[in-house]
Design an enzyme around this catalytic site. Structure first.
Site, PDB file in Angstrom:
ATOM      1  N   HIS A 180      41.493 -10.435   5.182  1.00  0.00           N
ATOM      2  CA  HIS A 180      40.065 -10.673   5.450  1.00  0.00           C
ATOM      3  C   HIS A 180      39.899 -12.083   6.023  1.00  0.00           C
ATOM      4  O   HIS A 180      39.866 -13.059   5.285  1.00  0.00           O
ATOM      5  CB  HIS A 180      39.268 -10.509   4.152  1.00  0.00           C
ATOM      6  CG  HIS A 180      37.789 -10.367   4.343  1.00  0.00           C
ATOM      7  ND1 HIS A 180      37.139 -10.715   5.510  1.00  0.00           N
ATOM      8  CD2 HIS A 180      36.821  -9.907   3.506  1.00  0.00           C
ATOM      9  CE1 HIS A 180      35.834 -10.467   5.367  1.00  0.00           C
ATOM     10  NE2 HIS A 180      35.620  -9.981   4.163  1.00  0.00           N
ATOM     11  N   HIS A 183      33.631 -13.255   8.154  1.00  0.00           N
ATOM     12  CA  HIS A 183      32.412 -13.357   7.331  1.00  0.00           C
ATOM     13  C   HIS A 183      32.255 -14.630   6.521  1.00  0.00           C
ATOM     14  O   HIS A 183      31.644 -14.616   5.449  1.00  0.00           O
ATOM     15  CB  HIS A 183      32.307 -12.143   6.404  1.00  0.00           C
ATOM     16  CG  HIS A 183      32.229 -10.847   7.154  1.00  0.00           C
ATOM     17  ND1 HIS A 183      32.389  -9.618   6.571  1.00  0.00           N
ATOM     18  CD2 HIS A 183      32.018 -10.588   8.471  1.00  0.00           C
ATOM     19  CE1 HIS A 183      32.290  -8.665   7.482  1.00  0.00           C
ATOM     20  NE2 HIS A 183      32.076  -9.246   8.656  1.00  0.00           N
ATOM     21  N   TYR A 185      34.369 -16.401   4.796  1.00  0.00           N
ATOM     22  CA  TYR A 185      35.194 -16.602   3.599  1.00  0.00           C
ATOM     23  C   TYR A 185      36.329 -17.594   3.899  1.00  0.00           C
ATOM     24  O   TYR A 185      36.374 -18.186   4.970  1.00  0.00           O
ATOM     25  CB  TYR A 185      35.687 -15.252   3.068  1.00  0.00           C
ATOM     26  CG  TYR A 185      34.532 -14.376   2.612  1.00  0.00           C
ATOM     27  CD1 TYR A 185      33.714 -14.773   1.552  1.00  0.00           C
ATOM     28  CD2 TYR A 185      34.224 -13.177   3.257  1.00  0.00           C
ATOM     29  CE1 TYR A 185      32.632 -13.996   1.146  1.00  0.00           C
ATOM     30  CE2 TYR A 185      33.146 -12.392   2.849  1.00  0.00           C
ATOM     31  CZ  TYR A 185      32.353 -12.804   1.792  1.00  0.00           C
ATOM     32  OH  TYR A 185      31.283 -12.046   1.398  1.00  0.00           O
ATOM     33  N   GLY A 320      30.753   1.485   8.342  1.00  0.00           N
ATOM     34  CA  GLY A 320      30.485   1.001   6.992  1.00  0.00           C
ATOM     35  C   GLY A 320      29.446   1.857   6.297  1.00  0.00           C
ATOM     36  O   GLY A 320      29.772   2.832   5.606  1.00  0.00           O
ATOM     37  N   ARG A 321      28.179   1.516   6.499  1.00  0.00           N
ATOM     38  CA  ARG A 321      27.103   2.212   5.784  1.00  0.00           C
ATOM     39  C   ARG A 321      27.116   3.729   5.993  1.00  0.00           C
ATOM     40  O   ARG A 321      26.890   4.481   5.022  1.00  0.00           O
ATOM     41  CB  ARG A 321      25.758   1.581   6.152  1.00  0.00           C
ATOM     42  CG  ARG A 321      25.618   0.175   5.560  1.00  0.00           C
ATOM     43  CD  ARG A 321      24.595  -0.665   6.271  1.00  0.00           C
ATOM     44  NE  ARG A 321      24.986  -0.904   7.665  1.00  0.00           N
ATOM     45  CZ  ARG A 321      24.237  -1.563   8.547  1.00  0.00           C
ATOM     46  NH1 ARG A 321      23.058  -2.025   8.189  1.00  0.00           N
ATOM     47  NH2 ARG A 321      24.680  -1.743   9.777  1.00  0.00           N
TER      48      ARG A 321
HETATM   49  C1  FNR Z   1      30.161  -4.791   3.879  1.00  0.00           C
HETATM   50  N1  FNR Z   1      31.058  -5.346   4.794  1.00  0.00           N
HETATM   51  C2  FNR Z   1      32.268  -5.845   4.338  1.00  0.00           C
HETATM   52  N2  FNR Z   1      33.163  -6.362   5.222  1.00  0.00           N
HETATM   53  C3  FNR Z   1      34.372  -6.776   4.809  1.00  0.00           C
HETATM   54  O1  FNR Z   1      35.167  -7.217   5.641  1.00  0.00           O
HETATM   55  N3  FNR Z   1      34.725  -6.704   3.489  1.00  0.00           N
HETATM   56  C4  FNR Z   1      33.888  -6.241   2.531  1.00  0.00           C
HETATM   57  O2  FNR Z   1      34.247  -6.177   1.338  1.00  0.00           O
HETATM   58  C5  FNR Z   1      32.591  -5.808   2.957  1.00  0.00           C
HETATM   59  N4  FNR Z   1      31.668  -5.331   2.068  1.00  0.00           N
HETATM   60  C6  FNR Z   1      30.485  -4.772   2.510  1.00  0.00           C
HETATM   61  C7  FNR Z   1      29.620  -4.169   1.593  1.00  0.00           C
HETATM   62  C8  FNR Z   1      28.447  -3.546   2.028  1.00  0.00           C
HETATM   63  C9  FNR Z   1      27.569  -2.845   1.037  1.00  0.00           C
HETATM   64  C10 FNR Z   1      28.129  -3.555   3.419  1.00  0.00           C
HETATM   65  C11 FNR Z   1      26.885  -2.870   3.929  1.00  0.00           C
HETATM   66  C12 FNR Z   1      28.970  -4.183   4.314  1.00  0.00           C
HETATM   67  C13 FNR Z   1      30.833  -5.195   6.237  1.00  0.00           C
HETATM   68  C14 FNR Z   1      31.247  -3.784   6.696  1.00  0.00           C
HETATM   69  O3  FNR Z   1      32.653  -3.650   6.662  1.00  0.00           O
HETATM   70  C15 FNR Z   1      30.773  -3.472   8.136  1.00  0.00           C
HETATM   71  O4  FNR Z   1      31.315  -4.407   9.018  1.00  0.00           O
HETATM   72  C16 FNR Z   1      29.255  -3.487   8.218  1.00  0.00           C
HETATM   73  O5  FNR Z   1      28.690  -2.642   7.228  1.00  0.00           O
HETATM   74  C17 FNR Z   1      28.766  -3.043   9.578  1.00  0.00           C
HETATM   75  O6  FNR Z   1      29.138  -1.710   9.840  1.00  0.00           O
HETATM   76  P1  FNR Z   1      28.044  -0.503   9.754  1.00  0.00           P
HETATM   77  O7  FNR Z   1      27.568  -0.435   8.337  1.00  0.00           O
HETATM   78  O8  FNR Z   1      26.930  -0.894  10.696  1.00  0.00           O
HETATM   79  O9  FNR Z   1      28.807   0.692  10.205  1.00  0.00           O
END
Ligand code: FNR
Length: 363
Positions: A180, A183, A185, A320-321
């Site tokens: 990772h 974001h 981190y 994701g979602r």
């Molecule tokens: C995330 N995302 C995320 N990214 C990551 O690298 N590690 C993580 O643990 C998480 N956790 C996480 C939890 C929740 C509830 C959400 C909504 C998002 C980001 C995720 O991987 C993804 O990049 C985003 O959700 C955007 O993609 P969608 O949802 O638009 O398809």
């Protein structure tokens, strides 16, 4: 419907049967105490085994790498046992799964890490919040304090934590690991101009700011192998108090990753979090710089995914979602079926509600 998304893709040591991947998603449902992956999590991942590849929620490589309540770790024997149940469940359904190795750095709080101050590249004040457990057991947000910088010895020890986590992931039966690096981190805190003010070999120039990220990559590759290793980055956008717009850094990293024959590069794109969409010119430059598989993620639709795969600018898409709400997402996309809507109130923490109870098409 015929679509390139349902053609196989080779990613390092493994082959994915389709290009509809499950993005890493923190859900804060590990067992406390111990941050141990549990049978409920195994059921959740098992339901989603139709993904070309599941990337797990971030799993902290060490106790101090934790930034939210009830996120699972990958440093203790008990955690390895818990993850083993999950990889077994996914493999039993014919799936593949990568562990997302996570260290949050400064995006934490003393209450989560035994009273310690969170660590980072530098001691800058900044604004972000960690998720603590409230008196009702549910998530409660708290401001993160100004962190303290890691010393050179602590950087070496952190690399050792990455090595242990990688060996543990392998032992737990994962197919791949994803570092990772996105974001805001820890790794991103070293990459970022706004968060890294070091005057040693880890700060200053682009090459120096990339040093920690690449040492982590080399460590993970050394602990397993390049064809089992990938990394997620978010070169543009605002995440967890870190605002960066550093596409040249992404290209620099891509070149270094290519030289190391790292299996995949996972781009977390900014548009889902209010940022500007990445442009095709950048994607072309990235493609030219990097030889492995490129995954795109962030507010994708099937149309956007097909366009970019069709243009050969990405190889696969991670959702994701949509994957939270649709355990059988690849099948639904293949059939052009309707999607369940995700319920944000149950994203973080809680129990089976909003976690393992979203229906499949056949249910
Ligand atoms: C995330 N995302 C995320 N990214 C990551 O690298 N590690 C993580 O643990 C998480 N956790 C996480 C939890 C929740 C509830 C959400 C909504 C998002 C980001 C995720 O991987 C993804 O990049 C985003 O959700 C955007 O993609 P969608 O949802 O638009 O398809």
């Amino acid at each position: 419907m015929t679509s390139t998304l349902f053609e196989p893709l080779s990613v390092g040591a493994i082959t994915l049967p389709n290009r509809v991947l499950m993005a890493p998603l923190t859900r804060m449902r590990a067992t406390d105490p111990g941050d141990v992956p549990n049978p409920l999590m195994a059921q959740y991942y098992r339901q989603r085994a139709g993904a070309g590849l599941i990337v797990t929620e971030g799993t902290q490589i060490s106790p101090i790498g934790k930034g939210n309540m009830d996120t699972p770790g990958i440093y203790s024997d008990e955690q390895v046992e818990g993850w083993r149940q999950i990889t077994d469940a996914v493999h039993a359904e014919g799936g593949r799964i990568a562990a997302q190795l996570w260290h949050v750095g400064r995006v934490s709080h003393p209450d989560l890490i035994g009273g310690e101050l969170p660590v980072s590249a530098s001691a800058n004040s900044y604004r972000s919040r960690a998720t603590l457990k409230g008196p009702d057991g549910l998530p409660q947000r708290a401001d993160s304090p100004t962190p303290r910088p890691l010393s050179a010895e602590e950087i070496a020890a952190t690399l050792e934590d990455y090595a242990r986590a990688t060996r543990n992931a392998r032992e737990a039966g994962f197919d791949l690991v994803e570092i990772h690096g996105a974001h805001g981190y820890l790794i991103h805190q070293f990459l970022g101009r706004g968060s890294n003010h070091r005057d040693d070999e880890y700060g200053g120039s682009q090459e120096n700011r990339a040093r920690f990220a690449l040492e982590v990559v080399d460590t993970v590759v050394g602990a397993w192998s390049a064809d089992r290793t990938g990394i997620r980055i978010s070169p543009q956008g605002s995440f967890n108090g870190l605002e960066e717009d550093d596409l040249p850094m992404a290209i620099h990293l891509a070149g270094e990753l290519s030289r190391r024959k790292v299996a995949f590069l996972h781009l977390s794109e900014p548009d889902w979090a209010g940022g500007p969409a990445l442009q095709d010119d950048f994607r072309k430059e990235l493609r030219a710089a990097y030889d492995g598989a490129i995954f795109g993620a962030g507010a994708y639709t099937i149309e956007k995914a097909e366009r970019l795969v069709g243009l050969d600018l990405i190889d696969a898409v991670a959702f994701g979602r949509p994957f939270i709400a649709n355990p059988d997402l690849p099948e639904r996309l293949r059939l052009g079926a309707e999607l369940n809507a995700p319920v944000p109130a149950t994203f973080y923490g809680g129990d089976a509600e909003g976690y393992t109870d979203y229906p499949t098409l056949t249910a």
